[in-house]
Write a protein that holds these residues in place. Sequence first.
Motif, PDB file in Angstrom:
ATOM      1  N   ILE A  50      -8.524 -12.276  45.731  1.00 32.65           N
ATOM      2  CA  ILE A  50      -8.185 -11.888  44.359  1.00 32.65           C
ATOM      3  C   ILE A  50      -7.298 -10.648  44.369  1.00 32.65           C
ATOM      4  O   ILE A  50      -6.288 -10.570  43.654  1.00 32.65           O
ATOM      5  CB  ILE A  50      -9.464 -11.634  43.536  1.00 32.65           C
ATOM      6  N   GLY A  51      -7.645  -9.652  45.202  1.00 32.36           N
ATOM      7  CA  GLY A  51      -6.859  -8.417  45.265  1.00 32.36           C
ATOM      8  C   GLY A  51      -5.440  -8.653  45.761  1.00 32.36           C
ATOM      9  O   GLY A  51      -4.477  -8.114  45.199  1.00 32.36           O
ATOM     10  N   ILE A  52      -5.304  -9.456  46.809  1.00 33.07           N
ATOM     11  CA  ILE A  52      -3.972  -9.756  47.354  1.00 33.07           C
ATOM     12  C   ILE A  52      -3.105 -10.439  46.307  1.00 33.07           C
ATOM     13  O   ILE A  52      -1.935 -10.077  46.104  1.00 33.07           O
ATOM     14  CB  ILE A  52      -4.099 -10.633  48.615  1.00 33.07           C
ATOM     15  N   ASN A  53      -3.675 -11.428  45.628  1.00 32.77           N
ATOM     16  CA  ASN A  53      -2.900 -12.154  44.624  1.00 32.77           C
ATOM     17  C   ASN A  53      -2.580 -11.289  43.407  1.00 32.77           C
ATOM     18  O   ASN A  53      -1.518 -11.455  42.791  1.00 32.77           O
ATOM     19  CB  ASN A  53      -3.650 -13.418  44.206  1.00 32.77           C
ATOM     20  N   ALA A  54      -3.478 -10.354  43.076  1.00 28.69           N
ATOM     21  CA  ALA A  54      -3.182  -9.432  41.973  1.00 28.69           C
ATOM     22  C   ALA A  54      -1.992  -8.540  42.316  1.00 28.69           C
ATOM     23  O   ALA A  54      -1.184  -8.196  41.442  1.00 28.69           O
ATOM     24  CB  ALA A  54      -4.410  -8.585  41.656  1.00 28.69           C
ATOM     25  N   ILE A  55      -1.861  -8.186  43.598  1.00 27.66           N
ATOM     26  CA  ILE A  55      -0.721  -7.367  44.039  1.00 27.66           C
ATOM     27  C   ILE A  55       0.556  -8.192  44.097  1.00 27.66           C
ATOM     28  O   ILE A  55       1.596  -7.789  43.555  1.00 27.66           O
ATOM     29  CB  ILE A  55      -1.018  -6.719  45.403  1.00 27.66           C
ATOM     30  N   THR A  56       0.514  -9.352  44.749  1.00 26.60           N
ATOM     31  CA  THR A  56       1.741 -10.153  44.876  1.00 26.60           C
ATOM     32  C   THR A  56       2.213 -10.672  43.517  1.00 26.60           C
ATOM     33  O   THR A  56       3.412 -10.873  43.310  1.00 26.60           O
ATOM     34  CB  THR A  56       1.540 -11.331  45.849  1.00 26.60           C
ATOM     35  N   ALA A  57       1.275 -10.865  42.583  1.00 27.44           N
ATOM     36  CA  ALA A  57       1.668 -11.291  41.234  1.00 27.44           C
ATOM     37  C   ALA A  57       2.587 -10.266  40.589  1.00 27.44           C
ATOM     38  O   ALA A  57       3.578 -10.609  39.931  1.00 27.44           O
ATOM     39  CB  ALA A  57       0.424 -11.499  40.373  1.00 27.44           C
ATOM     40  N   GLN A  58       2.275  -8.991  40.783  1.00 28.82           N
ATOM     41  CA  GLN A  58       2.999  -7.921  40.100  1.00 28.82           C
ATOM     42  C   GLN A  58       4.149  -7.339  40.927  1.00 28.82           C
ATOM     43  O   GLN A  58       4.903  -6.511  40.413  1.00 28.82           O
ATOM     44  CB  GLN A  58       2.011  -6.805  39.732  1.00 28.82           C
ATOM     45  N   THR A  59       4.266  -7.761  42.189  1.00 25.87           N
ATOM     46  CA  THR A  59       5.313  -7.192  43.040  1.00 25.87           C
ATOM     47  C   THR A  59       6.394  -8.208  43.416  1.00 25.87           C
ATOM     48  O   THR A  59       7.583  -7.892  43.366  1.00 25.87           O
ATOM     49  CB  THR A  59       4.711  -6.607  44.326  1.00 25.87           C
ATOM     50  N   ILE A  60       6.004  -9.431  43.775  1.00 23.95           N
ATOM     51  CA  ILE A  60       7.000 -10.434  44.173  1.00 23.95           C
ATOM     52  C   ILE A  60       6.923 -11.692  43.314  1.00 23.95           C
ATOM     53  O   ILE A  60       7.518 -12.718  43.653  1.00 23.95           O
ATOM     54  CB  ILE A  60       6.887 -10.808  45.667  1.00 23.95           C
ATOM     55  N   ASN A  61       6.181 -11.616  42.196  1.00 26.78           N
ATOM     56  CA  ASN A  61       6.112 -12.719  41.230  1.00 26.78           C
ATOM     57  C   ASN A  61       5.693 -14.034  41.894  1.00 26.78           C
ATOM     58  O   ASN A  61       6.173 -15.109  41.536  1.00 26.78           O
ATOM     59  CB  ASN A  61       7.475 -12.901  40.542  1.00 26.78           C
ATOM     60  N   THR A  62       4.777 -13.937  42.844  1.00 29.55           N
ATOM     61  CA  THR A  62       4.340 -15.103  43.614  1.00 29.55           C
ATOM     62  C   THR A  62       2.847 -15.002  43.874  1.00 29.55           C
ATOM     63  O   THR A  62       2.374 -13.951  44.313  1.00 29.55           O
ATOM     64  CB  THR A  62       5.080 -15.176  44.968  1.00 29.55           C
ATOM     65  N   CYS A  63       2.122 -16.079  43.610  1.00 26.46           N
ATOM     66  CA  CYS A  63       0.685 -16.107  43.902  1.00 26.46           C
ATOM     67  C   CYS A  63       0.346 -17.319  44.748  1.00 26.46           C
ATOM     68  O   CYS A  63       0.947 -18.384  44.607  1.00 26.46           O
ATOM     69  CB  CYS A  63      -0.134 -16.137  42.606  1.00 26.46           C
ATOM     70  N   PHE A  64      -0.640 -17.151  45.601  1.00 26.35           N
ATOM     71  CA  PHE A  64      -1.096 -18.219  46.482  1.00 26.35           C
ATOM     72  C   PHE A  64      -2.213 -18.965  45.747  1.00 26.35           C
ATOM     73  O   PHE A  64      -3.401 -18.815  46.037  1.00 26.35           O
ATOM     74  CB  PHE A  64      -1.566 -17.631  47.810  1.00 26.35           C
ATOM     75  N   ALA A  65      -1.800 -19.758  44.767  1.00 26.83           N
ATOM     76  CA  ALA A  65      -2.748 -20.440  43.882  1.00 26.83           C
ATOM     77  C   ALA A  65      -1.994 -21.508  43.102  1.00 26.83           C
ATOM     78  O   ALA A  65      -0.757 -21.553  43.095  1.00 26.83           O
ATOM     79  CB  ALA A  65      -3.391 -19.439  42.919  1.00 26.83           C
ATOM     80  N   GLU A  66      -2.765 -22.376  42.434  1.00 25.03           N
ATOM     81  CA  GLU A  66      -2.145 -23.331  41.521  1.00 25.03           C
ATOM     82  C   GLU A  66      -1.880 -22.676  40.173  1.00 25.03           C
ATOM     83  O   GLU A  66      -0.945 -23.044  39.466  1.00 25.03           O
ATOM     84  CB  GLU A  66      -3.046 -24.563  41.349  1.00 25.03           C
TER      85      GLU A  66
END
Length: 534
Positions: free
Chosen positions: A358-374
């Motif tokens: 959850i923490g990693i995806n919260a960071i990548t969501a706001q930094t590289i506009n990419t999440c490892f999720a559907e």
Amino acid sequence: MSRRKQFDQLKADFGKIKTDTFDFSKIERFFLLGDKRKFYQVIQDRTFQDLDMGEVFMFIDRTISRIGQQFLYSVLRTIPGNSKRCDKFEEIINVLNANPEIRDQIMLELSLLTNKDAYYISSLFLENHIPKPNWYWIIPVLSLISFSSVLASFLFPKILIFLVLLLMVNFGVHYWNKINLYKYSGSIPQLLLLNQIAGRIAKLPVMSSRVSPEVSDSIRAINGLGMQMSLFKLEVKLQSEIGLAVEYLVELVKALFLIEPLVLYNVLKELDSKRSEVQQVYEFIGELDVAMSISFLRNDVPYFCFPKLTSQKKRITATEVYHPLIYQSIPNSIDLNERSALLTGSNMSGKTTFIRTIGINAITAQTINTCFAEEFNSPVLKIHSAVRISDDLLSEKSYYFEEVLTVKYLLEESTSGFQNLFLLDELFKGTNTVERIASGKAVLAYLDKGPNIVFVATHDLELAELLENKFSLYHFTEVVQDGAIAFDYKIKTGNLRNTNAIRILELNGYPREVTDEATILANRIYNIKKAASR
């Protein structure tokens, strides 16, 4: 290797996980030296380490140049206050995906910036330059006297004797300056190369109409220093290609007329006045490289999604979210609405990994506009953690005291006026059970106030019972079958009901006397707690 072969090799490797060594002391230079005041949040060292973001960076990093690599690291450490940075990345990705031949040309250009000296370009606009010594005025005087003496020697040969004495003095100044020159012998030639590459990229079809006037002006401004900065390229060439006889002759001329100190301090003065221009060119190349790296990453992962950063407070939705570093990672889903999450489960069952996910995806969501999720939806969040705490022996801090200080920081941040995501694992492990549960309940209830969202993992089932009105309860569990332990790593709703800790001791060959006594005592304690709760 020819440029064609180099490019063929580059195309074969592009977009893949790098196998070379990551020198973080150089990679993080741009981030450490840069101005961080403009960002919504700078990810703390503790959180970066807790979430294994160094390893995540190595996985995400598909950049080609050293500049791009430094820029990507800075991107992952800083959350901007708006979507402009991510929007720019997406614009570049769309343009290059629509023009693959232009992307290939840019890749080839960026492949020229793989020399490790390119890591030091950022120092040219972010660090103070070597100041002139107070006696610097002597240098142009000595240079002028040397030049005049050479001219006069054609008419008065006896002046050559004075010239030899003057040369000895000038040699002393010349070699004193060598130490200063060497500090820039790597970065300035790489700046020249960077600027040439930026100029060529800016003229490419499609790109020429998208390069801002400020970047074009900056490229021209740095070009104006090209002649003087060529001295540094000559210095490198002398050390590597030219024969000793020629090298000695050139050194003699430079020493006699004190060319190096005169040029060095003049170049540093010009660079000092053009810091913003150098930074603009650096960031222009960095943005291009990072945008391509993001595109390559998306093509290489099993699946990804664009996050939705909503204005809705206190809600996170993650569908089939997975940890990017785990091969064939088991995806999980969670939907929190106006509540935080408390996870129970045994060691190795997956609860801490899920919190990190959850923490990693919260960071990548706001930094590289990419999440490892559907699907990944969340508000804009500041991210803080207390996951991996250890004794600080150098400061003589115990585990518990280190934990106390870390949690105190989280409590302070919870009332900062920003919306926060708090990630915690096994709160207050360094103290006794009663006080751990009591303190943990009080801290978690405090952190959960307002729009803050908390993810916490614990072994304490009593803590889950105390917080079930404020937190959504989830658990991970293992299954013991045919004398073996199996984990499915799937998140399940509710508090953990069945524990297998003592059964696992039996399976690992503990003496029967130990496991039997442990079973009797556990049942007795459970019965006492059950009776007390009636």
